[in-house]
Design an enzyme around this catalytic site. Structure first.
Site, PDB file in Angstrom:
ATOM      1  N   HIS A  58       0.492  -1.159   0.143  1.00  0.00           N
ATOM      2  CA  HIS A  58       0.206  -0.230   0.316  1.00  0.00           C
ATOM      3  C   HIS A  58       0.954   1.212  -0.166  1.00  0.00           C
ATOM      4  O   HIS A  58       0.000   1.505   0.041  1.00  0.00           O
ATOM      5  CB  HIS A  58      -0.814  -0.201   1.164  1.00  0.00           C
ATOM      6  CG  HIS A  58      -2.817  -0.914   0.991  1.00  0.00           C
ATOM      7  ND1 HIS A  58      -3.591  -0.365   0.190  1.00  0.00           N
ATOM      8  CD2 HIS A  58      -2.382  -2.272   1.843  1.00  0.00           C
ATOM      9  CE1 HIS A  58      -4.312  -1.011   0.103  1.00  0.00           C
ATOM     10  NE2 HIS A  58      -3.088  -2.814   0.777  1.00  0.00           N
ATOM     11  N   ASP A  88      -0.081  -7.490   1.397  1.00  0.00           N
ATOM     12  CA  ASP A  88      -0.332  -5.925   1.375  1.00  0.00           C
ATOM     13  C   ASP A  88       1.756  -5.920   1.509  1.00  0.00           C
ATOM     14  O   ASP A  88       2.020  -5.452   2.706  1.00  0.00           O
ATOM     15  CB  ASP A  88      -0.557  -4.834   2.789  1.00  0.00           C
ATOM     16  CG  ASP A  88      -0.068  -3.733   2.470  1.00  0.00           C
ATOM     17  OD1 ASP A  88      -0.241  -3.079   3.190  1.00  0.00           O
ATOM     18  OD2 ASP A  88       0.163  -3.569   1.308  1.00  0.00           O
ATOM     19  N   SER A 107       3.248   2.300   8.510  1.00  0.00           N
ATOM     20  CA  SER A 107       3.163   0.982   7.165  1.00  0.00           C
ATOM     21  C   SER A 107       4.429   0.981   6.835  1.00  0.00           C
ATOM     22  O   SER A 107       5.126   1.081   6.588  1.00  0.00           O
ATOM     23  CB  SER A 107       2.633   1.641   6.047  1.00  0.00           C
ATOM     24  OG  SER A 107       0.834   1.459   6.634  1.00  0.00           O
TER      25      SER A 107
HETATM   26  N1  LIG Z   1      -2.992   1.840  13.028  1.00  0.00           N
HETATM   27  C1  LIG Z   1      -3.261   1.167  12.592  1.00  0.00           C
HETATM   28  C2  LIG Z   1      -2.902   2.234  11.356  1.00  0.00           C
HETATM   29  C3  LIG Z   1      -0.877   1.455  10.571  1.00  0.00           C
HETATM   30  C4  LIG Z   1      -0.742   2.876   9.550  1.00  0.00           C
HETATM   31  C5  LIG Z   1      -0.869   4.063   9.099  1.00  0.00           C
HETATM   32  C6  LIG Z   1      -2.579   4.208   9.673  1.00  0.00           C
HETATM   33  N2  LIG Z   1      -2.845   5.295   9.088  1.00  0.00           N
HETATM   34  C7  LIG Z   1      -2.745   6.054   8.117  1.00  0.00           C
HETATM   35  N3  LIG Z   1      -2.518   4.770   7.309  1.00  0.00           N
HETATM   36  N4  LIG Z   1      -2.689   6.150   5.952  1.00  0.00           N
HETATM   37  C8  LIG Z   1      -3.192   7.466   6.346  1.00  0.00           C
HETATM   38  N5  LIG Z   1      -3.684   8.445   5.490  1.00  0.00           N
HETATM   39  C9  LIG Z   1      -3.970   9.396   6.516  1.00  0.00           C
HETATM   40  N6  LIG Z   1      -4.930   9.360   7.298  1.00  0.00           N
HETATM   41  C10 LIG Z   1      -4.319   8.015   7.997  1.00  0.00           C
HETATM   42  N7  LIG Z   1      -4.324   8.067   9.704  1.00  0.00           N
HETATM   43  C11 LIG Z   1      -4.299   9.103  10.711  1.00  0.00           C
HETATM   44  C12 LIG Z   1      -4.110  10.266  10.676  1.00  0.00           C
HETATM   45  C13 LIG Z   1      -4.329  11.174  11.232  1.00  0.00           C
HETATM   46  C14 LIG Z   1      -5.461  10.946  12.488  1.00  0.00           C
HETATM   47  C15 LIG Z   1      -5.904   9.686  12.834  1.00  0.00           C
HETATM   48  O1  LIG Z   1      -6.275   9.382  13.821  1.00  0.00           O
HETATM   49  C16 LIG Z   1      -5.034   8.770  11.938  1.00  0.00           C
HETATM   50  C17 LIG Z   1      -3.283   7.593   7.494  1.00  0.00           C
HETATM   51  C18 LIG Z   1      -2.554   3.903  10.893  1.00  0.00           C
END
Ligand SMILES: NCc1cccc(Nc2n[nH]c3ncnc(Nc4cccc(O)c4)c23)c1
Length: 232
Positions: free
Chosen positions: A41, A89, A183
């Site tokens: 991803h 992924d 990620s």
């Molecule tokens: N915890 C699981 C996990 C693992 C890896 C990446 C992610 N999140 C995200 N991966 N890509 C994203 N693009 C935009 N926003 C995102 N999350 C986000 C951003 C600001 C505040 C909030 O509460 C969540 C993510 C979440």
């Protein structure tokens, strides 16, 4: 990483930062001298451009001994990866040349046995992903310890509602969790890379949405096949 702390510098010499034009996009880790494992991803918003891979780093910006940016010769997403779900992924990146190994740049072995990590096992995850909900990005590598959540718990309808396959695993996400930019990084349990961070529902730090990871053992044959085919 939400709710974690700065990692002890260079205690994770396998950690990689996948970058585009000098910007950290995703984590990854060295699985062989010329190969980094990350998440498929991560290539979604790169619009075909190849990453550059930063190895040997603790700070993303300050000069450090053994810190070096490598060009990528090839990026191979798992054929089953897609934009609709989290399945398969994984992303393999072949560096332009073998990484120069030293105390700050080392390979991390990954799990090849098909057995699940026992629920409750405390594992650790590190990354340069956002450290606040407002999206603040750290300069230095962060880490957090997280207990493994059983697949049955994680598949509860109020959590990931039966979307967690046997090729995935979960960790508790109450307060301390992975987030945007983490990620591709490894979930390390007892010194072995068991899984790779996947964004899943993209939610961070909400106990209703546990962190999701792609287990590596089910993909060992694919990884060996790709590395063997493209070696030399
Ligand atoms: N915890 C699981 C996990 C693992 C890896 C990446 C992610 N999140 C995200 N991966 N890509 C994203 N693009 C935009 N926003 C995102 N999350 C986000 C951003 C600001 C505040 C909030 O509460 C969540 C993510 C979440």
């Amino acid at each position: 990483i939400l709710g974690g702390r700065e990692a002890r510098p260079h205690l994770r010499p396998h950690m990689a930062s996948l970058q585009l034009d000098g910007e950290h996009i995703c984590g990854g880790f060295l699985i062989a001298e010329q190969w980094v494992l990350s998440a498929a991803h991560c290539t979604e918003e790169t619009d075909g451009k190849l990453f550059q891979v930063l190895l040997g780093a603790h700070s993303l910006t300050e000069p450090e001994p053994h810190k070096r940016l490598y060009r990528v010769r090839a990026q191979i997403p798992h054929p089953g990866s897609n934009v609709y779900n989290n399945e398969d992924d994984l992303l393999l990146l072949q560096l332009e040349e073998k990484a120069e190994l030293n105390e700050h740049v080392q390979v991390l072995p990954f799990q090849r046995e098909q057995r699940d990590v026992a629920a409750g096992t405390v594992c650790e995850v590190a990354g340069w992903g956002t450290v606040t909900h407002s999206g603040r990005r750290p300069d230095r590598l962060q880490q957090v310890e997280r207990p493994v959540l059983s697949r049955d718990e994680c598949n509860h309808r109020t959590r990931h509602d039966h979307s967690i396959t046997p090729n995935m695993m979960c960790t508790d996400s109450r307060k301390r969790d992975t987030c945007k930019g983490d990620s591709g990084g490894p979930l390390v349990c007892n010194g072995v890379a068991e899984a790779v961070v996947t964004a899943g529902s993209r939610v961070c730090g909400n106990y209703k949405k546990p962190g999701i990871y792609t287990r590596i053992a089910p993909y060992a044959a694919w990884i060996d096949r790709v590395m063997g085919a493209l070696s030399g």
